[in-house]
Design an enzyme around this catalytic site. Structure first.
Site, PDB file in Angstrom:
ATOM      1  N   GLU A 160       0.736  -1.166   0.218  1.00  0.00           N
ATOM      2  CA  GLU A 160       0.119  -0.004   0.025  1.00  0.00           C
ATOM      3  C   GLU A 160       0.802   1.200   0.115  1.00  0.00           C
ATOM      4  O   GLU A 160       0.429   2.409  -0.494  1.00  0.00           O
ATOM      5  CB  GLU A 160      -0.936  -0.026   1.349  1.00  0.00           C
ATOM      6  CG  GLU A 160      -2.011  -1.196   1.307  1.00  0.00           C
ATOM      7  CD  GLU A 160      -3.341  -0.948   0.327  1.00  0.00           C
ATOM      8  OE1 GLU A 160      -3.306   0.232  -0.326  1.00  0.00           O
ATOM      9  OE2 GLU A 160      -3.987  -1.828   0.418  1.00  0.00           O
ATOM     10  N   GLU A 210     -15.521   9.444  -2.080  1.00  0.00           N
ATOM     11  CA  GLU A 210     -15.445   8.679  -3.233  1.00  0.00           C
ATOM     12  C   GLU A 210     -16.406   9.059  -4.467  1.00  0.00           C
ATOM     13  O   GLU A 210     -16.772   7.917  -4.984  1.00  0.00           O
ATOM     14  CB  GLU A 210     -15.222   7.289  -2.899  1.00  0.00           C
ATOM     15  CG  GLU A 210     -14.398   6.507  -3.808  1.00  0.00           C
ATOM     16  CD  GLU A 210     -14.031   5.150  -3.381  1.00  0.00           C
ATOM     17  OE1 GLU A 210     -13.562   4.821  -2.291  1.00  0.00           O
ATOM     18  OE2 GLU A 210     -14.242   4.114  -4.139  1.00  0.00           O
ATOM     19  N   ASN A 252      -7.735   2.693  -5.043  1.00  0.00           N
ATOM     20  CA  ASN A 252      -8.440   1.316  -5.537  1.00  0.00           C
ATOM     21  C   ASN A 252      -7.344   0.499  -6.476  1.00  0.00           C
ATOM     22  O   ASN A 252      -7.672  -0.223  -6.829  1.00  0.00           O
ATOM     23  CB  ASN A 252      -9.855   1.177  -5.749  1.00  0.00           C
ATOM     24  CG  ASN A 252     -10.803   1.755  -4.709  1.00  0.00           C
ATOM     25  OD1 ASN A 252     -10.360   1.568  -3.697  1.00  0.00           O
ATOM     26  ND2 ASN A 252     -11.957   2.334  -5.186  1.00  0.00           N
ATOM     27  N   HIS A 277      -6.715  -3.130  -6.675  1.00  0.00           N
ATOM     28  CA  HIS A 277      -7.875  -3.655  -5.707  1.00  0.00           C
ATOM     29  C   HIS A 277      -8.755  -4.485  -6.737  1.00  0.00           C
ATOM     30  O   HIS A 277      -9.347  -5.580  -6.099  1.00  0.00           O
ATOM     31  CB  HIS A 277      -8.439  -2.760  -4.816  1.00  0.00           C
ATOM     32  CG  HIS A 277      -7.788  -2.347  -3.735  1.00  0.00           C
ATOM     33  ND1 HIS A 277      -6.369  -1.340  -3.973  1.00  0.00           N
ATOM     34  CD2 HIS A 277      -7.900  -2.420  -2.430  1.00  0.00           C
ATOM     35  CE1 HIS A 277      -6.042  -1.188  -2.617  1.00  0.00           C
ATOM     36  NE2 HIS A 277      -6.858  -1.777  -2.005  1.00  0.00           N
TER      37      HIS A 277
HETATM   38  N1  GLY Z   1      -8.214   2.350   1.353  1.00  0.00           N
HETATM   39  C1  GLY Z   1      -8.970   3.022  -0.047  1.00  0.00           C
HETATM   40  C2  GLY Z   1      -9.588   4.291   0.688  1.00  0.00           C
HETATM   41  O1  GLY Z   1      -9.608   4.660   1.784  1.00  0.00           O
HETATM   42  O2  GLY Z   1     -10.100   4.936  -0.108  1.00  0.00           O
END
Ligand code: GLY
Length: 369
Positions: A185, A237, A246, A249
């Site tokens: 990450e 988002e 993402n 992901h």
């Molecule tokens: N882990 C992705 C986010 O926090 O948007």
């Protein structure tokens, strides 16, 4: 120590990153403690490794700790554990203005954050992440959730913490495999939006996973800065900016689903493989060069992370993997947005990806190398 502000109108907060700052939690968090005892949530592992340090730190300012200790693992992100936690918090007379402390990795943070989001229509919480993945990703940005039988993180809320204390010394006891998974990450921030940071990761990744204090401090600080910037721009988002987080992901989710969300593949390991696939698919579409895709693969390799899906030995086809993707919670009006690359440090959302082509690409990857 670094202090990074997550700028959100009326809900902004600091993320403090430093080696040993858990020992100063009493003074660092004193603005969020109103009573002589706080409620803290941990899992068995984080409590055993760091609980006493938190007690000592808060004790130094005259504050005691009442613990809710969950079993370690994703199982704690369930309705049953949430209900127990909420009943326990209510029995303790928790009020809206109180802050619950979350000491642990992403599971503890997500569970505690969701309890805080719904308890009395929203009370406060303080994140003290003790895994690399939680320090650089899940503790920042206010995504909280539990899992249901239909899938992971399907019930949750955006609820920002009041403070995040990321003590890089807590990573000293983290198993090497989890360091690697968290590092995926870290490198993600470079690949998706910061070519210079990616270059730094290429040169210093091994130091980060070996827990060199300076390298860790830099890696966590840069990651949190990147995340804070994105969250401030697109908290919920909705604009496509946060969706860039993402990267890796959607491919990764398919691999996790195919391996049964088991120990075969930790989430960060799946994301690492997913980023390799996103880079290779971007090269296949001529969005980036093969050299750039190879750089992504090499950086993942160098961190000791798996970079070839063929090495997982999965008995499945590309179409099987693509089918898992259709259950991804990011599905939007029948299309699945993919995060692809137009360069190292330049990710974008592609909503026009042909799933048959993805299946063919994945079949090639299952055979390759
Ligand atoms: N882990 C992705 C986010 O926090 O948007």
């Amino acid at each position: 120590m670094a202090v990074i502000r997550v700028e959100l109108a009326g809900r902004g907060y600091d993320v403090q990153v430093g080696n040993g700052l858990l020992d100063d939690a009493g003074s660092l968090a004193k603005g969020f403690i109103r009573k002589d005892r706080v409620a803290a949530v941990a899992d068995r592992n984080s409590h055993a490794a760091h609980g006493e340090r938190l007690e000592t730190a808060l004790g130094a300012t005259g504050v005691g700790v009442d613990w809710f200790i969950a079993e370690a693992g994703e199982g704690a992100k369930s309705w049953a554990v949430l209900e127990k936690l909420i009943d326990w918090l209510l029995e303790r007379g928790i009020e809206r203005g109180d802050h619950i402390f979350a000491l642990g990795g992403g599971v503890v943070g997500d569970l505690t954050g969701f309890a805080a989001a719904v308890l009395k229509r929203g009370c406060g919480f303080v994140q003290i992440p003790t895994t690399l993945l939680a320090q650089v990703d899940s503790s920042v940005g206010g995504k909280t959730a539990i899992n249901t039988s239909a899938g992971k993180n399907l019930v949750g809320a955006f609820h920002q913490p009041a403070l995040v204390l990321a003590d890089t010394a807590t990573l000293d006891t983290l198993p090497p495999r989890e360091m690697g998974a968290g590092y995926a990450e870290v490198i993600k921030y470079g690949i998706l939006g910061d070519a210079d940071f990616f270059e730094w990761c290429e040169a210093n990744g091994a130091k980060v996973t070996a827990r060199d204090p300076e390298a860790l401090q830099y890696a966590v600080t840069q990651s949190v800065k990147a995340k804070a910037r994105i969250v401030a721009e697109d908290e919920r988002e909705t604009t496509g900016k946060r969706a860039l987080l993402n990267l890796g992901h959607t491919f990764g989710h398919a691999l996790e689903a195919e391996t049964g969300f088991s120990d075969i593949l930790l989430h960060g390991e799946a994301v690492a493989l997913g980023m390799v696939l996103a880079a290779r698919y971007s090269a296949r579409q001529d969005y980036i060069s093969l050299d750039d895709a190879a750089r992504v693969t090499a950086a993942i390799d160098k961190a000791g992370l798996r970079s070839e899906i063929a090495s997982l030995g999965m008995d499945c086809s590309g179409a099987d993997l693509a089918a898992h993707m259709l259950h991804d919670k990011k599905m939007d009006a029948g299309t699945l947005p993919f995060i692809l690359l137009s360069g190292i440090g330049a990710a974008f959302v592609d909503k026009q990806v042909d799933m048959a082509d993805i299946a063919a690409f994945l079949s090639e990857q299952l055979q390759a190398h």
